[in-house]
Write a protein that holds these residues in place. Structure first.
Motif, short mmCIF file in Angstrom:
data_model
loop_
_atom_site.label_atom_id
_atom_site.label_comp_id
_atom_site.label_asym_id
_atom_site.label_seq_id
_atom_site.Cartn_x
_atom_site.Cartn_y
_atom_site.Cartn_z
N UNK A 45 -47.73 4.42 -14.58
CA UNK A 45 -47.85 5.17 -15.66
C UNK A 45 -47.98 6.69 -15.43
N UNK A 46 -47.95 7.00 -14.26
CA UNK A 46 -47.99 8.56 -13.94
C UNK A 46 -46.84 9.10 -14.04
N UNK A 47 -45.75 8.29 -14.25
CA UNK A 47 -44.38 8.89 -14.44
C UNK A 47 -44.29 9.44 -15.83
N UNK A 48 -45.07 9.12 -16.84
CA UNK A 48 -45.15 9.75 -18.11
C UNK A 48 -45.88 10.89 -18.09
N UNK A 49 -45.19 12.27 -17.72
CA UNK A 49 -45.49 13.55 -17.90
C UNK A 49 -46.48 13.75 -19.00
N UNK A 50 -46.07 13.33 -19.97
CA UNK A 50 -46.83 13.83 -21.36
C UNK A 50 -47.87 13.46 -21.35
N UNK A 51 -48.67 12.39 -20.80
CA UNK A 51 -49.96 11.92 -20.90
C UNK A 51 -50.66 12.30 -19.65
N UNK A 52 -50.20 13.07 -18.83
CA UNK A 52 -50.88 13.50 -17.62
C UNK A 52 -52.19 13.91 -17.71
N UNK A 53 -52.51 14.61 -18.87
CA UNK A 53 -53.71 15.55 -18.97
C UNK A 53 -54.88 14.16 -19.42
N UNK B 28 -56.60 10.53 -29.40
CA UNK B 28 -57.19 11.45 -28.41
C UNK B 28 -58.13 10.72 -27.42
N UNK B 29 -57.34 9.71 -26.86
CA UNK B 29 -58.06 8.51 -25.80
C UNK B 29 -57.56 8.86 -24.45
N UNK B 30 -58.35 8.57 -23.53
CA UNK B 30 -58.29 8.32 -22.33
C UNK B 30 -57.36 7.13 -21.86
N UNK B 31 -56.56 7.21 -20.87
CA UNK B 31 -55.86 5.96 -20.55
C UNK B 31 -56.07 5.66 -19.00
N UNK B 32 -56.80 4.61 -18.80
CA UNK B 32 -57.18 4.32 -17.75
C UNK B 32 -56.17 3.10 -17.25
N UNK B 33 -55.60 3.48 -16.02
CA UNK B 33 -54.49 2.56 -15.82
C UNK B 33 -54.86 1.98 -14.32
N UNK B 34 -55.15 0.74 -14.30
CA UNK B 34 -55.39 0.13 -12.95
C UNK B 34 -54.23 -0.52 -12.56
N UNK B 35 -53.70 -0.10 -11.37
CA UNK B 35 -52.12 -0.27 -10.87
C UNK B 35 -52.47 -1.03 -9.62
N UNK B 36 -53.36 -1.54 -9.21
CA UNK B 36 -53.69 -2.16 -7.76
C UNK B 36 -52.64 -3.04 -7.28
N UNK B 37 -51.94 -3.84 -8.36
CA UNK B 37 -50.93 -4.78 -7.97
C UNK B 37 -49.41 -4.12 -8.36
N UNK B 38 -49.37 -2.94 -8.23
CA UNK B 38 -48.10 -2.01 -8.70
C UNK B 38 -46.78 -2.60 -8.15
#
Length: 410
Positions: free
Chosen positions: A218-226, A196-206
């Motif tokens: 990571x936004x492609x993973x719908x199951x962790x959208x919340x 039950x953790x937040x995922x903070x994904x830094x994608x500035x070099x995507x």
């Protein structure tokens, strides 16, 4: 009068704190190839300034705290067009660069003494971002021997405690250039859901991934959208570091309402810079194809030259534009001072970032440096040649010094 404990516990940036010394050396006529800061020499796309020149409002007024709808809509279209990810207007808040996006994120989710898991080495300013929110970084140790891998069974668990609130993912990574595979992203998602953790994904070099790898989010993973918070910026993607435009994207309504309080507190982001940034996000994907090839060529030139240093350990980066190098020296900071104040070859030397500041664990990274391959290919090759020549000269200096000490002890 005393300063706060929080500010006294912070370090100066290992990336910038040698700049005054470098300025003195340059004033004396030495040319310095600056590999310490991720400031690309690629020109900002013309559309940025064109959009600003076409801005006709007679008064530069406050913008909405959430951001200019022109920019927010451009970001939404960018995610839909390039990644088939759908965001809505209330799921994006623009910020003063990615740094403010991170500061506001941690202030929104952390209570005093909460912990954040970050694989090390990591971008050094995360220490300050987390501390200003009252939290602590709990690092996951990685090493060059295994390619700085961390998204595998049991590794993230080593840093998990009852106080853990979030796991931070920098992908592609600064400072190692490591890029996550699909199965590694799934492992992180499983880990965050289980605990039950937040995922903070830094994608500035995507977009800057090499050797045929496809950009991902990571936004492609719908199951962790919340529980997913995406941090982004125009700084590196479009070589517009001085524009200071970033954003937070998240589908968790409660989080977005919380971060909006901070956005309203600081009023808004630069109105004019947002106009220019909106034009950047309208650029076609082909823009990244060309720039990606430039960075890959620079990486290849730097890696080829660095690999010629006897005793060096270096993992070839898969993305971003950074390389972490384990040098055959005992102290990278002392070596940097030698390069700046004692060494030159034909009036030239090189500057880089000592890597110890990219670690939370005391004692790690002391022999490592980070270079940013942000200069044109021939300059990168020359800069890395200077590091090789500098290592040789530095070792000779230490040998002579040790011999002198030994003679004096006879």
């Amino acid at each position: 009068m005393k300063l706060s404990d929080a500010i006294n516990s912070m370090q100066f940036s290992p990336i910038r704190r040698f700049n005054p010394i470098a300025a003195e050396v340059e004033a004396q006529g030495t040319k310095i190839y600056k590999l310490n800061i991720g400031q690309p020499d690629i020109e900002t796309p013309e559309c940025f300034m064109d959009a600003i020149r076409e801005y006709t409002n007679g008064t530069i007024a406050y913008q909405q705290s959430q951001g200019d709808s022109l920019l927010v809509d451009a970001i939404i279209d960018y995610f839909k067009r390039d990644y088939n990810v759908e965001y809505t207007e209330d799921q994006i808040i623009t910020t003063n660069g990615g740094s403010e996006a991170l500061t506001m994120t941690f202030r929104t989710i952390l209570n005093e003494n909460d912990e954040v898991i970050i694989p090390e080495p990591y971008y050094t300013n995360y220490n300050s971002f987390v501390k200003t929110a009252g939290g602590h970084v709990n690092p996951v140790k990685t090493s060059s021997e295994d390619g700085y891998q961390y998204a595998r069974s049991g590794m993230l668990e080593t840093a998990l405690t009852a106080k853990t609130k979030a796991v931070v993912v920098i992908n592609p990574n600064n400072p190692t250039g490591q890029v996550l595979a699909d199965e590694e992203m799934e492992y992180i998602a499983d880990f965050a859901e289980e605990h039950d953790l937040w995922i903070i994904c830094d994608e500035v070099y995507r977009e800057y991934v090499f050797d045929g790898l496809a950009p991902q989010t990571f936004a492609s993973l719908d199951r962790v959208a919340d529980r997913l918070i995406v941090i982004d910026s125009v700084s590196k993607r479009f070589s517009a570091c001085g524009a200071r435009i970033g954003f937070v994207a998240c589908k968790n309504e409660e989080f977005m309402q919380g971060i909006m309080k901070l956005a309203q507190m600081r009023l808004c982001v630069s109105t004019v810079d947002q106009v220019g940034a909106a034009a950047l996000f309208r650029l076609p994907k082909t823009y990244f194809d060309e720039v990606r090839q430039i960075y890959q060529s620079r990486r290849d030139a730097a890696y080829e030259e660095i690999s010629k240093i006897p005793g060096v350990t270096c993992v070839k980066p898969k993305g971003a534009f950074y390389m972490t190098i384990d040098l055959p020296v005992d102290d990278a900071e002392e070596f940097l001072m030698f390069m700046l104040t004692e060494f030159s070859d034909n009036g030239e030397t090189t500057m880089f970032a000592p890597a110890a500041g990219f670690y939370a664990t005391e004692g790690l990274g002391k022999k490592e440096i980070r270079i940013a391959y942000v200069l044109k290919e021939e300059d990168m090759r020359r800069a890395c040649q200077l590091i090789r020549l500098g290592v040789s000269a530095y070792k000779k200096k230490l040998e002579l010094l040790n011999a002198r000490i030994w003679r004096n002890q006879l």
